[in-house]
Design a protein around this motif. Sequence first.
Motif, short mmCIF file in Angstrom:
data_model
loop_
_atom_site.label_atom_id
_atom_site.label_comp_id
_atom_site.label_asym_id
_atom_site.label_seq_id
_atom_site.Cartn_x
_atom_site.Cartn_y
_atom_site.Cartn_z
N GLU A 113 0.62 24.29 -2.00
CA GLU A 113 1.63 24.23 -0.95
C GLU A 113 1.51 22.92 -0.18
OE1 GLU A 113 1.59 27.03 2.52
OE2 GLU A 113 3.37 27.79 1.48
N ASP A 114 2.69 22.37 0.17
CA ASP A 114 2.77 21.17 1.01
C ASP A 114 2.23 19.92 0.30
OD1 ASP A 114 3.77 22.81 3.05
OD2 ASP A 114 1.75 23.26 3.74
N ARG A 115 2.28 19.92 -1.03
CA ARG A 115 1.81 18.78 -1.82
C ARG A 115 2.76 17.59 -1.61
NH1 ARG A 115 0.09 15.09 -5.07
NH2 ARG A 115 -1.26 15.56 -6.82
N VAL A 116 2.20 16.44 -1.28
CA VAL A 116 2.97 15.21 -1.05
C VAL A 116 3.03 14.40 -2.34
CG1 VAL A 116 3.03 13.02 0.23
CG2 VAL A 116 2.31 15.14 1.38
N VAL A 158 10.13 9.99 -1.14
CA VAL A 158 8.91 10.74 -0.80
C VAL A 158 9.29 12.16 -0.46
CG1 VAL A 158 6.93 10.90 0.76
CG2 VAL A 158 7.79 8.65 0.07
N HIS A 159 8.56 13.12 -1.01
CA HIS A 159 8.77 14.52 -0.68
C HIS A 159 7.45 15.14 -0.24
CE1 HIS A 159 10.40 18.56 -0.63
NE2 HIS A 159 11.59 18.07 -0.94
N LEU A 160 7.50 15.94 0.81
CA LEU A 160 6.28 16.46 1.44
C LEU A 160 5.98 17.91 1.07
CD1 LEU A 160 6.74 14.95 5.02
CD2 LEU A 160 5.87 13.87 2.94
N HIS A 161 6.70 18.44 0.06
CA HIS A 161 6.45 19.84 -0.34
C HIS A 161 6.86 20.00 -1.81
CE1 HIS A 161 5.84 24.08 -0.03
NE2 HIS A 161 7.11 24.42 -0.01
N THR A 162 6.18 19.26 -2.69
CA THR A 162 6.59 19.23 -4.09
C THR A 162 6.11 20.43 -4.88
OG1 THR A 162 4.64 17.98 -4.80
CG2 THR A 162 6.55 16.70 -4.05
N GLY A 163 5.13 21.17 -4.36
CA GLY A 163 4.64 22.33 -5.09
C GLY A 163 3.85 21.98 -6.33
N GLN A 164 3.43 20.73 -6.43
CA GLN A 164 2.68 20.29 -7.61
C GLN A 164 1.36 21.06 -7.73
OE1 GLN A 164 3.42 18.40 -10.04
NE2 GLN A 164 1.40 18.30 -11.00
N ASP A 165 1.07 21.54 -8.96
CA ASP A 165 -0.18 22.26 -9.23
C ASP A 165 -0.31 23.51 -8.36
OD1 ASP A 165 -0.87 20.27 -11.05
OD2 ASP A 165 -1.90 19.10 -9.51
N ASN A 223 0.85 -1.19 0.00
CA ASN A 223 0.00 0.00 0.00
C ASN A 223 0.89 1.24 0.00
OD1 ASN A 223 -1.74 2.12 0.58
ND2 ASN A 223 -2.97 0.95 2.02
N PHE A 224 0.86 1.97 -1.13
CA PHE A 224 1.70 3.17 -1.27
C PHE A 224 0.89 4.46 -1.11
CE2 PHE A 224 4.03 -0.04 -3.82
CZ PHE A 224 5.26 0.02 -3.18
N ASP A 225 -0.34 4.37 -0.64
CA ASP A 225 -1.17 5.56 -0.51
C ASP A 225 -0.58 6.55 0.50
OD1 ASP A 225 -2.94 4.53 -2.30
OD2 ASP A 225 -4.43 3.89 -0.82
N LEU A 226 -0.65 7.82 0.14
CA LEU A 226 -0.21 8.90 1.02
C LEU A 226 -1.25 10.01 0.97
CD1 LEU A 226 3.59 9.16 0.09
CD2 LEU A 226 2.64 8.32 2.24
N PRO A 227 -1.30 10.85 2.00
CA PRO A 227 -2.22 12.00 1.94
C PRO A 227 -1.79 12.98 0.86
CG PRO A 227 -0.76 12.21 3.81
CD PRO A 227 -0.53 10.84 3.25
N ARG A 228 -2.68 13.79 0.41
CA ARG A 228 -2.38 14.75 -0.66
C ARG A 228 -1.46 15.85 -0.17
NH1 ARG A 228 -4.75 16.41 -5.53
NH2 ARG A 228 -4.58 18.63 -5.98
N THR A 229 -1.65 16.31 1.06
CA THR A 229 -0.83 17.38 1.60
C THR A 229 -0.31 17.00 2.98
OG1 THR A 229 -2.76 18.50 2.55
CG2 THR A 229 -2.05 19.21 0.35
N ALA A 230 0.80 17.64 3.38
CA ALA A 230 1.43 17.38 4.67
C ALA A 230 1.29 18.59 5.59
CB ALA A 230 2.91 17.05 4.47
N PRO A 231 1.25 18.37 6.92
CA PRO A 231 1.12 19.49 7.87
C PRO A 231 2.47 20.15 8.13
CG PRO A 231 1.14 17.41 9.05
CD PRO A 231 1.18 17.05 7.59
N ASN A 232 3.01 20.85 7.13
CA ASN A 232 4.31 21.50 7.25
C ASN A 232 4.18 22.89 7.84
OD1 ASN A 232 5.44 19.26 5.85
ND2 ASN A 232 4.99 20.24 3.89
N ASN A 233 5.26 23.36 8.46
CA ASN A 233 5.33 24.76 8.88
C ASN A 233 6.54 25.41 8.21
OD1 ASN A 233 7.63 24.01 10.37
ND2 ASN A 233 6.45 23.74 12.26
#
Length: 320
Positions: free
Chosen positions: A122-125, A112-119, A7-17
Amino acid sequence: MATSSQNFDLPRTAPNNDRHRNTSGESYAQPVYSIVPLDRSALENLVDQLNAAEDVRPGTCKLAPEPDFANRPLRDVYNYHLQLRDQDHSIHPLYFIVAADADFEKDGVIVVHLHTGQDDEEDRVDKARCSVDWAASWGINFDIGNMDWEDLKEQEEEEWGDRAMSWTPASQQPVPPDTEPPRFQYACFSLVEKAINLPQSLDPNWSSTPVEHRRVILGGNYSGEPDGRAKVAGVFPWFCKSHPETHRRVVILADKPDFEADGVLLLEFDWDGDVDSYDDDSINELNLGSKEIKRVPASTAVAELDAYCRENNLPLAYSP
């Protein structure tokens, strides 16, 4: 090769500061995990190969304190990493490497990167399959802006074809809390060496809660100090000044290894909490006195502090 049941599922965004996002120019260790059964020597061999890649400095990658997530979903690694990065600031807060195949030399690793900036989000996983030779440099190049995530995903597609990781689906978007963020968060300090499960003990939803909505902020681990409680008293004013969202009067102190059965200690510090009256030097010299409020199971600590603040006219986390 990875099994179909993984199972490779991850949330769409991460709780970054802001601290998590500001990786440019900083030196972090990229943590390494595994979701397939690998013994210690195999894991250490993987780290050696990651660090031996061209233009990668020794020590760029290292095993996480708890690297073994064999036969568990990638989401479990993600949840653990969110806790680890706030307890050990030497760990890269946004990037980690996962062995998903026993033959990682042939099948590569998952990054895995928790801040890819995709689309422009912010904080796109997101995640990608990558050869061992490139995994560390991908993280480095992304940090310094040499490449963006779309470039790396294109490389992945060219190298791995139908074995490339799919984009993180939009359906994984977490539901935002339906309440306003608290005005204050209770700082929690630890005198226990292995306290990685402390946030989850205080709040089972801690890792999936956006940073600004959390009721607790991690203040640091001082298990190696000869007088840990005195150390916490010394650093607390500076912590409040550098983290203005912190409640200035009360804290949670984990001083025994079983956070639920042994409980955590609730403390009140004796000062007015006016951080603006002190510069960065003088605030470190206050040496606050404190009193014990009570010892409670970790799962009730936040509710107990809420009640204590109401009963003693201290600032409240939420407006009445």
